[in-house]
Design a protein around this motif. Structure first.
Motif, PDB file in Angstrom:
ATOM      1  N   SER A  88      -8.958  15.434 -32.515  1.00 30.57           N
ATOM      2  CA  SER A  88      -8.158  15.539 -31.301  1.00 30.57           C
ATOM      3  C   SER A  88      -8.516  14.391 -30.359  1.00 30.57           C
ATOM      4  O   SER A  88      -9.699  14.098 -30.162  1.00 30.57           O
ATOM      5  CB  SER A  88      -8.416  16.878 -30.606  1.00 30.57           C
ATOM      6  OG  SER A  88      -7.673  16.986 -29.416  1.00 30.57           O
ATOM      7  N   PRO A  89      -7.524  13.721 -29.764  1.00 29.02           N
ATOM      8  CA  PRO A  89      -7.849  12.646 -28.812  1.00 29.02           C
ATOM      9  C   PRO A  89      -8.552  13.207 -27.591  1.00 29.02           C
ATOM     10  O   PRO A  89      -8.238  14.308 -27.123  1.00 29.02           O
ATOM     11  CB  PRO A  89      -6.470  12.063 -28.454  1.00 29.02           C
ATOM     12  CG  PRO A  89      -5.503  13.161 -28.753  1.00 29.02           C
ATOM     13  CD  PRO A  89      -6.074  13.906 -29.919  1.00 29.02           C
ATOM     14  N   ARG A  90      -9.490  12.448 -27.050  1.00 25.73           N
ATOM     15  CA  ARG A  90     -10.258  12.912 -25.903  1.00 25.73           C
ATOM     16  C   ARG A  90      -9.515  12.597 -24.595  1.00 25.73           C
ATOM     17  O   ARG A  90     -10.077  12.031 -23.660  1.00 25.73           O
ATOM     18  CB  ARG A  90     -11.643  12.263 -25.920  1.00 25.73           C
ATOM     19  CG  ARG A  90     -12.501  12.675 -27.123  1.00 25.73           C
ATOM     20  CD  ARG A  90     -12.729  14.185 -27.138  1.00 25.73           C
ATOM     21  NE  ARG A  90     -13.471  14.624 -28.293  1.00 25.73           N
ATOM     22  CZ  ARG A  90     -14.787  14.802 -28.297  1.00 25.73           C
ATOM     23  NH1 ARG A  90     -15.487  14.551 -27.224  1.00 25.73           N
ATOM     24  NH2 ARG A  90     -15.392  15.233 -29.379  1.00 25.73           N
ATOM     25  N   THR A  91      -8.249  12.952 -24.535  1.00 29.48           N
ATOM     26  CA  THR A  91      -7.439  12.678 -23.354  1.00 29.48           C
ATOM     27  C   THR A  91      -7.192  13.923 -22.522  1.00 29.48           C
ATOM     28  O   THR A  91      -6.546  13.846 -21.477  1.00 29.48           O
ATOM     29  CB  THR A  91      -6.088  12.081 -23.770  1.00 29.48           C
ATOM     30  OG1 THR A  91      -5.458  12.950 -24.736  1.00 29.48           O
ATOM     31  CG2 THR A  91      -6.267  10.700 -24.379  1.00 29.48           C
ATOM     32  N   ALA A  92      -7.656  15.082 -22.974  1.00 33.33           N
ATOM     33  CA  ALA A  92      -7.449  16.309 -22.211  1.00 33.33           C
ATOM     34  C   ALA A  92      -8.288  16.265 -20.926  1.00 33.33           C
ATOM     35  O   ALA A  92      -9.314  15.595 -20.857  1.00 33.33           O
ATOM     36  CB  ALA A  92      -7.833  17.539 -23.039  1.00 33.33           C
ATOM     37  N   THR A  93      -7.837  16.978 -19.919  1.00 32.05           N
ATOM     38  CA  THR A  93      -8.590  17.128 -18.682  1.00 32.05           C
ATOM     39  C   THR A  93      -9.241  18.504 -18.661  1.00 32.05           C
ATOM     40  O   THR A  93      -8.786  19.424 -19.339  1.00 32.05           O
ATOM     41  CB  THR A  93      -7.680  16.979 -17.458  1.00 32.05           C
ATOM     42  OG1 THR A  93      -6.657  17.985 -17.509  1.00 32.05           O
ATOM     43  CG2 THR A  93      -7.023  15.605 -17.439  1.00 32.05           C
ATOM     44  N   ARG A  94     -10.291  18.646 -17.877  1.00 35.52           N
ATOM     45  CA  ARG A  94     -11.033  19.914 -17.894  1.00 35.52           C
ATOM     46  C   ARG A  94     -10.180  21.067 -17.376  1.00 35.52           C
ATOM     47  O   ARG A  94     -10.426  22.220 -17.711  1.00 35.52           O
ATOM     48  CB  ARG A  94     -12.329  19.782 -17.101  1.00 35.52           C
ATOM     49  CG  ARG A  94     -12.186  19.610 -15.621  1.00 35.52           C
ATOM     50  CD  ARG A  94     -13.565  19.512 -14.971  1.00 35.52           C
ATOM     51  NE  ARG A  94     -14.244  18.272 -15.358  1.00 35.52           N
ATOM     52  CZ  ARG A  94     -15.561  18.090 -15.244  1.00 35.52           C
ATOM     53  NH1 ARG A  94     -16.326  19.039 -14.768  1.00 35.52           N
ATOM     54  NH2 ARG A  94     -16.112  16.944 -15.597  1.00 35.52           N
ATOM     55  N   LEU A 119     -17.452  18.256 -38.659  1.00 36.87           N
ATOM     56  CA  LEU A 119     -18.353  18.254 -37.508  1.00 36.87           C
ATOM     57  C   LEU A 119     -17.747  17.380 -36.419  1.00 36.87           C
ATOM     58  O   LEU A 119     -17.424  16.217 -36.652  1.00 36.87           O
ATOM     59  CB  LEU A 119     -19.724  17.717 -37.900  1.00 36.87           C
ATOM     60  CG  LEU A 119     -20.744  17.616 -36.756  1.00 36.87           C
ATOM     61  CD1 LEU A 119     -21.114  19.008 -36.240  1.00 36.87           C
ATOM     62  CD2 LEU A 119     -21.998  16.855 -37.196  1.00 36.87           C
ATOM     63  N   VAL A 120     -17.579  17.945 -35.221  1.00 35.89           N
ATOM     64  CA  VAL A 120     -17.084  17.207 -34.068  1.00 35.89           C
ATOM     65  C   VAL A 120     -18.237  17.036 -33.090  1.00 35.89           C
ATOM     66  O   VAL A 120     -18.830  18.020 -32.627  1.00 35.89           O
ATOM     67  CB  VAL A 120     -15.917  17.954 -33.389  1.00 35.89           C
ATOM     68  CG1 VAL A 120     -15.397  17.161 -32.195  1.00 35.89           C
ATOM     69  CG2 VAL A 120     -14.793  18.205 -34.389  1.00 35.89           C
ATOM     70  N   ASP A 121     -18.586  15.788 -32.792  1.00 35.60           N
ATOM     71  CA  ASP A 121     -19.652  15.517 -31.825  1.00 35.60           C
ATOM     72  C   ASP A 121     -19.321  14.243 -31.064  1.00 35.60           C
ATOM     73  O   ASP A 121     -18.172  13.785 -31.070  1.00 35.60           O
ATOM     74  CB  ASP A 121     -21.012  15.434 -32.530  1.00 35.60           C
ATOM     75  CG  ASP A 121     -21.067  14.343 -33.591  1.00 35.60           C
ATOM     76  OD1 ASP A 121     -20.151  13.486 -33.621  1.00 35.60           O
ATOM     77  OD2 ASP A 121     -22.018  14.334 -34.402  1.00 35.60           O
ATOM     78  N   HIS A 122     -20.325  13.652 -30.409  1.00 33.18           N
ATOM     79  CA  HIS A 122     -20.083  12.473 -29.575  1.00 33.18           C
ATOM     80  C   HIS A 122     -19.577  11.281 -30.378  1.00 33.18           C
ATOM     81  O   HIS A 122     -18.973  10.356 -29.831  1.00 33.18           O
ATOM     82  CB  HIS A 122     -21.380  12.079 -28.842  1.00 33.18           C
ATOM     83  CG  HIS A 122     -22.432  11.536 -29.766  1.00 33.18           C
ATOM     84  ND1 HIS A 122     -23.235  12.359 -30.532  1.00 33.18           N
ATOM     85  CD2 HIS A 122     -22.795  10.263 -30.065  1.00 33.18           C
ATOM     86  CE1 HIS A 122     -24.065  11.605 -31.248  1.00 33.18           C
ATOM     87  NE2 HIS A 122     -23.821  10.344 -30.983  1.00 33.18           N
ATOM     88  N   SER A 123     -19.807  11.278 -31.696  1.00 32.46           N
ATOM     89  CA  SER A 123     -19.368  10.153 -32.526  1.00 32.46           C
ATOM     90  C   SER A 123     -17.962  10.347 -33.076  1.00 32.46           C
ATOM     91  O   SER A 123     -17.448   9.472 -33.758  1.00 32.46           O
ATOM     92  CB  SER A 123     -20.354   9.947 -33.687  1.00 32.46           C
ATOM     93  OG  SER A 123     -20.353  11.079 -34.551  1.00 32.46           O
ATOM     94  N   GLY A 124     -17.326  11.485 -32.795  1.00 32.56           N
ATOM     95  CA  GLY A 124     -15.987  11.742 -33.311  1.00 32.56           C
ATOM     96  C   GLY A 124     -15.993  12.905 -34.277  1.00 32.56           C
ATOM     97  O   GLY A 124     -16.770  13.858 -34.142  1.00 32.56           O
ATOM     98  N   THR A 125     -15.131  12.829 -35.291  1.00 34.42           N
ATOM     99  CA  THR A 125     -15.016  13.880 -36.294  1.00 34.42           C
ATOM    100  C   THR A 125     -15.491  13.350 -37.639  1.00 34.42           C
ATOM    101  O   THR A 125     -15.097  12.260 -38.060  1.00 34.42           O
ATOM    102  CB  THR A 125     -13.563  14.367 -36.425  1.00 34.42           C
ATOM    103  OG1 THR A 125     -13.107  14.821 -35.146  1.00 34.42           O
ATOM    104  CG2 THR A 125     -13.447  15.503 -37.426  1.00 34.42           C
ATOM    105  N   THR A 126     -16.332  14.123 -38.312  1.00 31.30           N
ATOM    106  CA  THR A 126     -16.859  13.745 -39.625  1.00 31.30           C
ATOM    107  C   THR A 126     -16.642  14.897 -40.593  1.00 31.30           C
ATOM    108  O   THR A 126     -16.996  16.044 -40.287  1.00 31.30           O
ATOM    109  CB  THR A 126     -18.366  13.438 -39.547  1.00 31.30           C
ATOM    110  OG1 THR A 126     -18.594  12.441 -38.547  1.00 31.30           O
ATOM    111  CG2 THR A 126     -18.890  12.945 -40.897  1.00 31.30           C
ATOM    112  N   GLN A 127     -16.054  14.586 -41.742  1.00 33.17           N
ATOM    113  CA  GLN A 127     -15.908  15.618 -42.768  1.00 33.17           C
ATOM    114  C   GLN A 127     -17.243  15.777 -43.495  1.00 33.17           C
ATOM    115  O   GLN A 127     -17.854  14.785 -43.925  1.00 33.17           O
ATOM    116  CB  GLN A 127     -14.798  15.249 -43.747  1.00 33.17           C
ATOM    117  CG  GLN A 127     -14.499  16.357 -44.738  1.00 33.17           C
ATOM    118  CD  GLN A 127     -13.249  16.119 -45.561  1.00 33.17           C
ATOM    119  OE1 GLN A 127     -12.922  16.907 -46.442  1.00 33.17           O
ATOM    120  NE2 GLN A 127     -12.551  15.038 -45.282  1.00 33.17           N
ATOM    121  N   LEU A 128     -17.717  17.013 -43.644  1.00 31.98           N
ATOM    122  CA  LEU A 128     -19.042  17.274 -44.201  1.00 31.98           C
ATOM    123  C   LEU A 128     -18.945  17.896 -45.589  1.00 31.98           C
ATOM    124  O   LEU A 128     -18.022  18.665 -45.875  1.00 31.98           O
ATOM    125  CB  LEU A 128     -19.827  18.237 -43.298  1.00 31.98           C
ATOM    126  CG  LEU A 128     -20.186  17.766 -41.891  1.00 31.98           C
ATOM    127  CD1 LEU A 128     -20.972  18.858 -41.189  1.00 31.98           C
ATOM    128  CD2 LEU A 128     -20.975  16.475 -41.928  1.00 31.98           C
TER     129      LEU A 128
END
Length: 482
Positions: free
Chosen positions: A379-385, A447-456
């Motif tokens: 998901s793009p990090r364009t959402a607002t809180r 896994l979704v974290d500060h580096s983006g999305t990674t398939q595990l």
């Protein structure tokens, strides 16, 4: 200390180099291979829709992304395909919609696409243009496009398609035109690397002409007052900023507008829009202190992320939510002479938890800052809180233990993603600060974290879940085979 010797790259020998004729043949084959690869991707999306064409139970919602006459599919089947394609669900939904339209509504055009004889993206654009047509009317467009798409430029094909859409169903076209009257907006892009943003608006042709004229007039005045060191486009950009300051703008226009003179009487007349009391009103407004003027402009809320080093030295990068990264020295351009109220910085080391289903404001802020945006995969990090739901990873239970609501069990999700997680048989766990582990109905892990999305790999996902149940955060530094 290491040193590296330069490596000389030798050009291929004349004997090994392909001939010009062979290179052109290779370019043609590469084009066809790329087109057929895109066709294969569209086919796969269509097959996924067929496999998921029936609901699993009464609560499994169905959608029809394509036009009239195309089959429905399970709404919550789309995100799983999107994850393995490493795209947002909206992108994959569009691919499915276009594929279903081509197969069921534009079969003649689809035959040309399948043969690799045209660009698939042009055919997909035609599918979008014709989606509002009933199936009984779309055949006219299909026949015309199928004849043109093989040899004409994309712009020509799309022009033909638009004309045939109007011819096929004038009433629907008029209805769509009426509906589009209400689809107006003014939006801001994210800031670029230099701290500038685009203002994008959809307005009537008349309003656009008047805005353009006003910007041009202010730019003309600025050119007189600022000298000739600024080009016209730069002055127009500066003029846009004046539109946000109506008091200053009105004063600028009044000071640089010459009143008309009556040739017979010799008397100077004020413009109709400048009554006698205007000058006094402007003077009163301009004498107001900044605090009171700020109230006239309205109130806003900005979340600015800075490091202590940037605060201390005045150098570095500031990240403004909804704007993007800018140079710290440009903060004054954003804040201007506004009345600024500072709020305390959150200490993310605290273990904030509440014993209620609802998230408190301080917990929401903690979760948002810790996660940095919508935690749905890709998901793009364009959402607002303010534009997300705060979802419990492990569902809240009235009979459960205390402290179920907190950063350890919460993630921000847009409403559509929240519904997918709730009703689509997706599961998620918070496996560390700002780390969200997702599993799809068919067992894929992300896994979704500060580096983006990674398939595990499944083994890594299982190990992380087992560790977090024991209160341990597990981090892998090397990939594990699937």
């Amino acid at each position: 200390m290491f040193s590296f010797a330069p490596v000389a790259v030798q050009p291929p020998s004349a004997a090994a180099a392909p001939s010009a004729k062979h290179m052109l043949e290779m370019a043609s084959e590469a084009l066809r291979a790329r087109r057929l690869a895109e066709v294969a991707e569209v086919r796969l999306a269509i097959e996924w829709a067929v496999v998921n064409g029936h609901p699993r139970d009464d609560r499994d919602s169905m959608i029809t992304p394509g036009g009239d006459g195309t089959p429905p599919l399970r709404e919550h089947a789309v995100p799983e395909l999107a994850m393995v394609r490493e795209t947002h669900p909206a992108t994959t939904r569009a691919l499915i919609a276009d594929g279903l339209d081509l197969v069921h509504r534009l079969p003649l055009t689809w035959a040309v696409v399948e043969a690799g004889a045209c660009e698939p993206w042009v055919a997909r654009k035609v599918a979008v243009l014709t989606r509002s047509l009933l199936s009984e009317h779309v055949g006219r467009v299909d026949r015309a496009v199928a004849k043109a798409i093989r040899g004409h430029a994309p712009s020509t094909v799309l022009e033909i398609a638009r004309a045939k859409v109007i011819e096929a169903d004038p009433e629907t076209h008029r209805a769509e035109r009426e509906r589009s009257r209400h689809e107006r907006y003014v939006r801001l892009s994210r800031a670029d690397e230099f701290g500038y943003r685009h203002v994008i608006a959809r307005v009537t042709a008349g309003d656009a002409a008047w805005i353009d004229a006003m910007v041009d007039r202010v730019a003309e005045i600025l050119g007189e007052t600022m000298g000739h060191d600024h080009n016209h486009d730069e002055l127009r950009s500066l003029a846009m900023g004046w539109l946000a300051r109506p008091v200053d703008l009105l004063k600028l226009l009044l000071e640089h507008t010459r009143a008309d003179s009556d040739a017979e009487t010799g008397q100077t007349e004020q413009p109709a829009w400048a009554p006698d009391h205007m000058a006094e009103t402007v003077d009163r407004l301009c004498s107001l202190p900044a605090r009171k003027l700020a109230r006239l402009r309205g109130r806003g809320r900005l979340f600015v992320h800075l490091t202590d080093d940037a605060l201390r030295t005045g150098r570095g990068v500031a990240r403004i939510e909804g704007v993007g990264p800018i140079d710290v020295r440009q903060l004054h351009e954003v804040l201007g002479n506004s009345d600024v109220t500072l709020t305390p910085v959150l200490d993310l080391a605290q273990r904030r938890r509440v014993d209620a289903y609802e998230h408190s404001d301080v917990v929401k802020d903690h979760v948002w800052v810790q996660t940095g945006g919508d935690c749905f995969p890709y998901s793009p990090r364009t959402a607002t809180r303010d534009g997300v739901d705060y979802d419990h990873a492990i569902p809240y239970s009235d009979t459960g233990p205390p402290g179920q609501t907190g950063p350890h069990n919460s993630g921000p999700l847009r409403r559509r993603h929240h519904r997918t997680k709730t009703h689509g048989e997706f599961t998620t766990r918070v496996v560390g600060p700002g780390r969200h582990l997702w599993r799809t109905p068919h067992g894929r892990a992300f896994l979704v974290d500060h580096s983006g999305t990674t398939q595990l790999p499944a083994a890594q996902a299982a190990a992380m879940l087992a560790a977090i149940d024991d209160g341990v955060e597990l981090y892998f530094t090397a990939p594990v085979a699937y």
